[in-house]
Design an enzyme around this catalytic site. Structure first.
Site, PDB file in Angstrom:
ATOM      1  NE  ARG A 131      -3.747  -2.466   1.919  1.00 54.01           N
ATOM      2  CZ  ARG A 131      -3.469  -3.518   2.660  1.00 54.01           C
ATOM      3  NH1 ARG A 131      -2.596  -3.417   3.646  1.00 54.01           N
ATOM      4  NH2 ARG A 131      -4.062  -4.659   2.455  1.00 54.01           N
TER       5      ARG A 131
ATOM      6  CB  THR B 136       0.003  -5.900   2.634  1.00 48.87           C
ATOM      7  OG1 THR B 136      -0.902  -5.874   3.752  1.00 48.87           O
ATOM      8  CG2 THR B 136       0.268  -7.344   2.237  1.00 48.87           C
TER       9      THR B 136
ATOM     10  CB  THR C 268      -1.877  -8.689  12.335  1.00 48.87           C
ATOM     11  OG1 THR C 268      -3.082  -8.977  11.623  1.00 48.87           O
ATOM     12  CG2 THR C 268      -1.181  -9.991  12.676  1.00 48.87           C
TER      13      THR C 268
ATOM     14  CG  ASP D  12     -11.713 -11.486   9.021  1.00 47.04           C
ATOM     15  OD1 ASP D  12     -10.786 -10.973   9.664  1.00 47.04           O
ATOM     16  OD2 ASP D  12     -11.735 -11.523   7.780  1.00 47.04           O
TER      17      ASP D  12
END
Length: 709
Positions: free
Chosen positions: A139, A183, A258, A323
């Site tokens: 990103r 990422t 995370t 999630d």
């Protein structure tokens, strides 16, 4: 004018020629007054990931505005040497535009002409792709005092000289024996580089770290979930968090949490805000069988950036089991609420509620649904906790069709806040899911470990059921009023997984979408004013800048990411090709993209040799090992090959690929340590069965089209 640049780098075994084309000169009929204004207008850069430390993604530029944006044209473009998902926010500094591409590559261009100045490949091992949930994306970079900083898919943090791309230092931020990845873009706070990591689904313990910008030395680290209590705790915050984890041995899997994307910084309060992710596994019944909130999962955590110490937190989803990450974009601003000026932090996390918090204390000020929500009825303003609906936790069977699903009401795609309109622009989506507990769960190190046995629920064979499910899938721009806590206007897209947002002082809102269009809207009403055919889906957010009196708008285009991999034809826009490009626009841009010839998929499978039982077994194995890259029901979303269209030669190589890793250089690792030939053959028979079905459907559609002529 054409300007071709040869990349002097060996990628995937071949020397790649990358073309960069620029539009013609400025229009000759510009008035002397206009030329004088342009010559004196100061340059305006995009130096931070979110434009400023508050991450508003709002530009003060108004040379391009609601009255003239219809004249926007392509000024130049650059073709990247890869064909996987692109999610980077470009930075524009001292006349250079810096972007990242697939496999953590970094590119530097002249921001006016597009000339490639340098290119850096950190040489991420291609087989590390097996440790990624959501494509080989990156990103973006961070910048400080002539250096660029970025993370790699295999967990490294690198510092480059911004002038020539040469490496200054490199540090491994993660344990290479665990399936960590990076990422997200780093953030800079004073002389420190802040970086998190990803990998919850595969079994890791989350943390965020600060490194010295000059040397790469570790300054501090804050863990987001507790480790093994027998080994003690790194901080009082971890000791308090351990009391909220009930039973189980979560540390053996990792626990998750995370910090894989969003952060923001308030220099006046000297607070760093980090968004914390989901649990590992998703299913709380497995990781914490006695219940508990499981801090600091799905939380906004405020830290002292000097030493990484805990200041406050707010948990958006206590006891997270779906999630529902809180890693989504966070924005800082000041709002007048109930007659009082409040310093706030705003977030639209995956769980479907839009939160406004006091950013000094974490006090909840408002929380209302911005997307379709079935798992909870509302947020109790006295306790700050959601009021959950019965059966949402799937402890006694299926959850039913639930919203949001794990894709979230809002995923990583950044929002934008315009102080002119007072609105937050959210790339919202409604993608339902059915959750059920995996009663036979066994932790498999390095592989997906969700603890749900129907993730995802594969495409129903009944077309009526599938059509009903598709009817609930939506993608929308929501213009959210954070003071009134309600939407002001909305724009519907053909489907979900649309790009990040940019708002400007020209009363404009820019966004790319999954349909392959890059569009501009009035920021106050949502009326579309302009669009451009990008020839590929866009998920990355745009930026804008001014150089030598001329305003540009730039966006990285290239279909990919989680839903592009797993979604298949659940995307109502259909499978979308990946054409990885940097697109830059201006009011005098005259460049054209080359024409494309998208040929339909050809289905020519070998005969189906397996019986019904073998195909059914193959389906279950496919959902375990293959779906996350090759799509639900073996239907690719367009970012990776569609297995139904494999040639006879590829079918002859099936076991060499699946078991032996013949295509490891493309990220397709061999599963010989996990699967035997009998299992590999079963997956192949399932793919062949899907190909025969697709061949029949294709023939039927062609016949229907012919009959209609």
């Amino acid at each position: 004018m054409h300007n071709r640049v040869l990349l002097g780098a060996l990628l995937a075994g071949s020397l790649l020629l990358v073309a960069c084309e620029r539009g013609g000169p400025a229009q000759e009929h510009a008035s002397p007054e206009t030329a004088a204004v342009a010559a004196t207008a100061p340059d305006v850069e995009w130096r931070r990931h979110g434009e400023d430390a508050a991450e508003r993604r709002f530009s003060s530029l108004a040379d391009i505005d609601a009255d003239n944006v219809a004249g926007l044209g392509l000024d130049w473009y650059f073709d990247y040497p890869t064909s996987r998902g692109l999610e980077a926010t470009p930075l524009v500094i001292d006349g250079v535009i810096y972007t990242t591409g697939s496999w953590s590559m970094v590119f530097a261009h002249d921001a006016k002409t597009g000339e490639l100045l340098w290119f850096h490949d950190p040489e991420v091992p291609r087989d590390w792709a097996v440790h990624l949930c959501c494509d080989v994306v990156n990103r973006g970079v961070a910048y400080r005092e002539g250096r660029l900083y970025f993370g790699t898919l295999d967990g490294r943090l690198l510092a480059l000289d911004a002038a020539d791309g040469k490496k200054v230092w490199e540090v491994q931020t993660t344990d290479r024996d665990r399936p960590y990845s990076i990422t997200g873009a780093p953030r800079i706070v004073d002389d420190k580089v802040i970086i998190g990591n990803g990998g919850s689904e595969l079994g890791v313990r989350g943390y965020v770290s600060a490194y010295a910008a000059g040397s790469g030395e570790l300054v501090w680290r804050f863990h987001t979930v507790p480790g093994d209590p027998a080994e003690g705790f790194e901080s009082p915050a971890m000791e308090r968090a351990a009391d909220t984890w009930g039973g189980g041995e979560w540390w053996k899997i990792g626990g998750g949490g995370t910090v894989w994307d969003s952060m923001a910084y308030d220099p006046e309060l000297n607070l760093l805000y980090v968004g914390v992710g989901n649990g590992a596994p998703w299913n709380r019944q497995i990781r914490s069988p006695d219940g508990g909130d499981n801090l600091y999962l799905s939380s906004i955590v405020a830290l002292n950036p000097d030493d990484g110490s805990y200041v406050w937190h707010y948990q958006t989803t206590p006891g997270e089991t779906w999630d529902y990450t809180a890693t989504q974009h966070m924005i800082l601003t000041d709002l007048d609420i109930d007659g009082e000026r409040r310093r706030v932090i705003m977030q639209a996390p995956k769980n479907g509620f839009f939160y406004v918090l006091d950013r000094a204390t974490g006090e909840l000020l408002s929380a209302e649904p911005y997307a379709a929500v079935t798992w909870a009825s509302h947020i109790d303003m006295d306790t700050g906790r959601p009021v959950e609906n019965p059966d949402a936790r799937y402890t006694q069977g299926l959850s039913g069709l639930q919203l949001p699903g794990p894709i979230g009401g809002h995923n990583w795609h950044p929002m934008s806040y315009s102080p002119q309109t007072g609105l937050v622009y959210i790339p919202k989506q409604d993608v339902p899911w059915v959750y059920a507990s995996d009663e036979a769960f066994v932790y498999r190190e390095g592989y997906w470990n969700t603890g749900t046995d129907n993730m995802p629920a594969s495409k129903p064979d009944d077309p009526n059921v599938f059509a009903a499910v598709l009817g609930t899938i939506k993608g929308t721009i929501v213009a959210w009023d954070p003071v009134a806590a309600e939407p002001r206007w909305q724009v519907e897209h053909a489907g979900p997984w649309n790009g990040g947002m940019l708002s400007t002082a020209g009363n404009l809102l820019f966004q790319g979408n999954a349909e392959g269009r890059f569009a501009a809207y009035r920021a106050d009403t949502g009326r579309q004013l302009w669009s451009f055919d990008a020839q590929t889906g866009i998920v990355a957010p745009p930026v804008t800048y001014r150089l030598d009196g001329k305003q540009y708008v730039a966006v990285v285009a290239g279909w990919g990411g989680a839903l592009a991999l797993v979604g298949g034809d659940a995307l109502t826009a259909g499978p979308i090709p990946n054409r990885s490009r940097l697109l830059v626009f201006s009011l005098d841009g005259e460049q054209q993209l080359p024409p494309v010839d998208d040929k339909p998929l050809v289905f020519d499978p070998p005969p189906l040799a397996g019986d019904e039982a073998q195909v059914a077994r193959g389906k279950q194995l496919y959902l375990t090992y293959c779906v996350y890259c090759h799509g639900d029901a073996a239907v690719s979303g367009g970012a990776t090959p569609d297995l139904r269209a494999l040639t006879p030669r590829r079918h002859e190589q099936w076991n060499a690929i699946v078991l032996g890793g013949l295509h490891w250089q493309n990220g397709m690792v061999g599963f010989g340590d996990e699967l035997d030939k009998r299992q590999s053959d079963a997956i192949q028979q399932y793919v062949i069965e899907r190909a025969h079905r697709a061949k029949l459907e294709s023939a039927a559609n062609a016949g229907a089209a012919g009959a209609g002529r």
